[in-house]
Design a protein around this motif. Structure first.
Motif, PDB file in Angstrom:
ATOM      1  N   PRO A 316       0.761  -1.213  -0.101  1.00 52.24           N
ATOM      2  CA  PRO A 316      -0.131   0.009  -0.085  1.00 52.24           C
ATOM      3  C   PRO A 316       0.840   1.349   0.038  1.00 52.24           C
ATOM      4  O   PRO A 316       0.558   2.299  -0.591  1.00 52.24           O
ATOM      5  CB  PRO A 316      -0.766  -0.049   1.211  1.00 52.24           C
ATOM      6  CG  PRO A 316      -0.751  -1.747   1.750  1.00 52.24           C
ATOM      7  CD  PRO A 316       0.614  -1.901   1.046  1.00 52.24           C
ATOM      8  N   ALA A 317       1.972   1.292   0.808  1.00 53.96           N
ATOM      9  CA  ALA A 317       2.798   2.472   0.678  1.00 53.96           C
ATOM     10  C   ALA A 317       3.417   2.796  -0.621  1.00 53.96           C
ATOM     11  O   ALA A 317       3.278   4.005  -0.955  1.00 53.96           O
ATOM     12  CB  ALA A 317       3.948   2.239   1.788  1.00 53.96           C
ATOM     13  N   GLY A 318       3.942   1.530  -1.152  1.00 52.40           N
ATOM     14  CA  GLY A 318       4.507   2.030  -2.564  1.00 52.40           C
ATOM     15  C   GLY A 318       3.562   2.513  -3.654  1.00 52.40           C
ATOM     16  O   GLY A 318       3.844   3.342  -4.300  1.00 52.40           O
ATOM     17  N   ASN A 319       2.465   1.615  -3.496  1.00 48.99           N
ATOM     18  CA  ASN A 319       1.201   2.261  -4.484  1.00 48.99           C
ATOM     19  C   ASN A 319       0.950   3.795  -4.222  1.00 48.99           C
ATOM     20  O   ASN A 319       0.708   4.620  -5.132  1.00 48.99           O
ATOM     21  CB  ASN A 319       0.080   1.347  -4.488  1.00 48.99           C
ATOM     22  CG  ASN A 319      -0.981   1.746  -5.206  1.00 48.99           C
ATOM     23  OD1 ASN A 319      -1.637   2.437  -5.374  1.00 48.99           O
ATOM     24  ND2 ASN A 319      -1.043   0.757  -6.309  1.00 48.99           N
ATOM     25  N   TYR A 320       0.709   4.031  -2.907  1.00 49.05           N
ATOM     26  CA  TYR A 320       0.209   5.673  -2.611  1.00 49.05           C
ATOM     27  C   TYR A 320       1.473   6.484  -3.079  1.00 49.05           C
ATOM     28  O   TYR A 320       0.830   7.594  -3.457  1.00 49.05           O
ATOM     29  CB  TYR A 320      -0.173   5.466  -1.163  1.00 49.05           C
ATOM     30  CG  TYR A 320      -0.803   6.708  -0.803  1.00 49.05           C
ATOM     31  CD1 TYR A 320      -2.063   6.902  -1.190  1.00 49.05           C
ATOM     32  CD2 TYR A 320      -0.064   7.835  -0.164  1.00 49.05           C
ATOM     33  CE1 TYR A 320      -2.862   8.168  -0.765  1.00 49.05           C
ATOM     34  CE2 TYR A 320      -0.797   9.102   0.150  1.00 49.05           C
ATOM     35  CZ  TYR A 320      -2.289   9.234  -0.246  1.00 49.05           C
ATOM     36  OH  TYR A 320      -2.921  10.320   0.121  1.00 49.05           O
ATOM     37  N   ILE A 321       2.625   6.172  -2.484  1.00 50.41           N
ATOM     38  CA  ILE A 321       3.565   7.093  -2.857  1.00 50.41           C
ATOM     39  C   ILE A 321       3.818   7.347  -4.390  1.00 50.41           C
ATOM     40  O   ILE A 321       4.042   8.504  -4.918  1.00 50.41           O
ATOM     41  CB  ILE A 321       4.876   6.523  -2.373  1.00 50.41           C
ATOM     42  CG1 ILE A 321       4.712   6.688  -0.714  1.00 50.41           C
ATOM     43  CG2 ILE A 321       6.135   7.360  -2.786  1.00 50.41           C
ATOM     44  CD1 ILE A 321       5.991   5.987  -0.027  1.00 50.41           C
ATOM     45  N   GLY A 322       3.713   6.207  -5.216  1.00 52.97           N
ATOM     46  CA  GLY A 322       3.896   6.396  -6.668  1.00 52.97           C
ATOM     47  C   GLY A 322       2.664   7.283  -7.258  1.00 52.97           C
ATOM     48  O   GLY A 322       2.899   7.927  -7.920  1.00 52.97           O
ATOM     49  N   GLN A 323       1.369   7.185  -6.630  1.00 50.09           N
ATOM     50  CA  GLN A 323       0.215   8.002  -7.118  1.00 50.09           C
ATOM     51  C   GLN A 323       0.642   9.466  -6.825  1.00 50.09           C
ATOM     52  O   GLN A 323       0.420  10.429  -7.590  1.00 50.09           O
ATOM     53  CB  GLN A 323      -1.032   7.610  -6.387  1.00 50.09           C
ATOM     54  CG  GLN A 323      -1.455   6.241  -6.628  1.00 50.09           C
ATOM     55  CD  GLN A 323      -2.803   6.046  -6.161  1.00 50.09           C
ATOM     56  OE1 GLN A 323      -4.011   6.854  -6.228  1.00 50.09           O
ATOM     57  NE2 GLN A 323      -3.023   4.703  -5.567  1.00 50.09           N
TER      58      GLN A 323
END
Length: 510
Positions: A316-323
């Motif tokens: 979740p952290a990786g996906n949100y930071i990418g967004q």
């Protein structure tokens, strides 16, 4: 074995590997990519589990996985029955791949292909190419020649398959060689090469991972010729909402049973193979068997903790930071940020530790673990930069992979043989669970924010991570070769000067 001292040593190694990644993510969270308290708490809890998992896994790989692989490899080849070696090699590659946690993670994130379909195709590819790799070692066939033929076939096939399969096919080659298979397969190579007495035996002990990474790419490409991909939409990872510490514990507690069963299934085939060889051929004493059983328990605990932390806390952290990075005023900033994360995150891959340690041991320190680490970090940093350029522009992955592999294969004819085998092994090793659980979601989040095609633009990160170390590690070999030539020239110069002085003395006497 002093268990307490060993665990302390592995804990320090885990801290050294993971703390830079935690620090970078925290810096991003408090500056340009603010995230919710829920995601931050999940990330920190995941980081703790990741550290503990690395500590237990690296100790387990050292105590159990490597000795098991070496002994099974030497027993297989001592039988001197080629048919048995081929059958066991295929079966071993197939069953280990089906249970590889990295492959399970990738299959769940591919929206257009059924999970079991891609897993079975990849397993067949690994089994077949493990046979090819072992036959190459037994008959001492040069690795670069086999790789050139394989990649030539791959890039020709690439023009005849649906684009939905292209990036996924290359990604499958990277994730297949994960923390479960790498320690075992690499040790298998050492065991097989140990029965050879020629001077190239140690060089040929590497290269199994390289060829086992080729099989899945070809298998998924062939799958693309006969299977029409579905239209299933990409489902982003659920962003957790946590109100208190009890809910945080429940979130990780919910994911823990999944990985307890998955890793048990993953370790079962290797344990059964070892048991069969122990009863029929090896006959180790009780203390040796007990030591390996304890090592398997460490491996099991380590992988359960590592994958729970990575998948529940990091995805979740990786996906949100990418967004957040891609949706800002300057989305291009994701390129340098991803490169910095890539430089450090590869050090947290469990199988990288196994590779670096084995390289240092087999080469008697001629290729140090430190130089290998630098080569891998630089390679992964470059690959993340290129992957984010793809996410931002939508450029086909072939524009990067074809020149990259042409360059890597060209360099292979100019460097010492062992560097080529190590480099192509390192590509598969570098693209492990941290790539699948953090870097791939980072690319997917950025792609979602930019409105791109997840399957064609975001997938391919693993493939890029698997490609660039092939070049950087071989460049290390080229530098080492030039240095050795320079040292030889310096040593030869005093002898030449002494010879000239002798000539001058002879002329004076005349």
């Amino acid at each position: 074995m002093n268990t307490g001292k060993k665990l302390q040593e592995k804990w320090k190694e885990a801290l050294t590997a993971v703390l830079p990644v935690i620090g970078l993510v925290m810096l991003l969270c408090f500056t340009i990519t603010p995230i919710s308290t829920s995601i931050l708490l999940c990330f920190l809890m995941g980081a703790v589990l990741l550290l503990l998992g690395m500590m237990f896994f690296t100790l387990g790989a050292e105590v159990a996985m490597s000795p098991m692989g070496e002994r099974i490899g030497s027993c297989m080849t001592k039988s001197k029955k080629l048919g048995i070696v081929i059958m066991l090699s295929f079966l071993l590659g197939f069953v280990i791949t089906i249970s590889e946690p990295d492959l399970q993670v990738l299959a769940e994130q591919v929206p257009s292909i059924p999970n079991m379909t891609i897993i079975l195709a990849v397993a067949c590819g690994v089994g077949l190419f493990l046979v090819v790799a072992l036959l190459r070692m037994l008959f001492s066939i040069a690795l670069p020649h086999i790789l050139i033929v394989c990649y030539l076939i791959i890039f020709i096939l690439a023009y005849f398959i649906p684009k939905e399969f292209l990036a996924v096919a290359f990604d499958s080659g990277g994730v297949t060689t994960g923390p479960m298979t790498v320690p075992f397969i690499m040790a298998l190579g050492v065991g097989i090469s140990s029965i050879r007495s020629d001077r190239h035996a140690a060089d040929d002990s590497f290269g199994l991972v390289a060829l086992c990474s080729v099989g899945p790419v070809l298998a998924v490409m062939l799958l693309g010729k006969f299977l029409s991909p579905g239209e299933t939409a990409y489902i982003p990872p659920e962003i957790p909402e946590i109100r208190d510490s009890v809910e945080l514990w429940m979130l990780f507690g919910k994911g823990l049973p999944t990985y307890l069963s998955e890793i048990a299934v993953a370790l079962l085939p290797i344990t059964l193979f070892f048991g069969i060889f122990q009863i029929t051929m090896m006959h180790l004493n009780k203390m040796q068997v007990l030591k390996i059983i304890i090592g398997l328990v460490y491996t099991y605990i380590g992988l359960v903790l590592f994958l729970t932390g990575a998948n529940v806390g990091f995805v979740p952290a990786g996906n949100y930071i990418g967004q957040m990075l891609a949706s800002g005023s300057y989305p291009v900033i994701i390129i340098p940020v991803a490169m910095i994360i890539g430089y450090f995150i590869v050090k947290a891959e469990p199988a990288v530790y196994v590779l670096n340690k084995q390289v240092e041991e087999v080469t008697d320190g001629a290729i140090s673990a430190k130089s290998m680490g630098i080569g891998l970090s630089v390679g992964v940093a470059i690959s993340l930069g290129l992957a984010m350029i793809r996410v931002l522009t939508g450029i086909s992955i072939l524009w990067f992979l074809i020149p990259g592999y042409v360059l890597a294969l060209s360099i292979s004819f100019c460097v010492p043989k062992i560097y080529t085998a190590i480099a192509f092994d390192s590509g598969g090793v570098a693209s492990g669970p941290m790539t699948a659980a953090f870097l791939l979601p980072l690319a997917q989040g950025a792609c979602t924010a930019l409105g791109g095609n997840i399957v064609t633009d975001a997938f391919g990160v693993v493939a890029m991570v698997a490609m660039t170390p092939l070049i950087t590690v071989q460049v290390l070999g080229l530098v080492a070769k030039l240095k050795s030539r320079g040292a030889a020239a310096v040593q030869a110069q005093p002898a030449a000067e002494a010879f000239d002085l002798m000539d001058e003395d002879a002329i004076i006497e005349l």
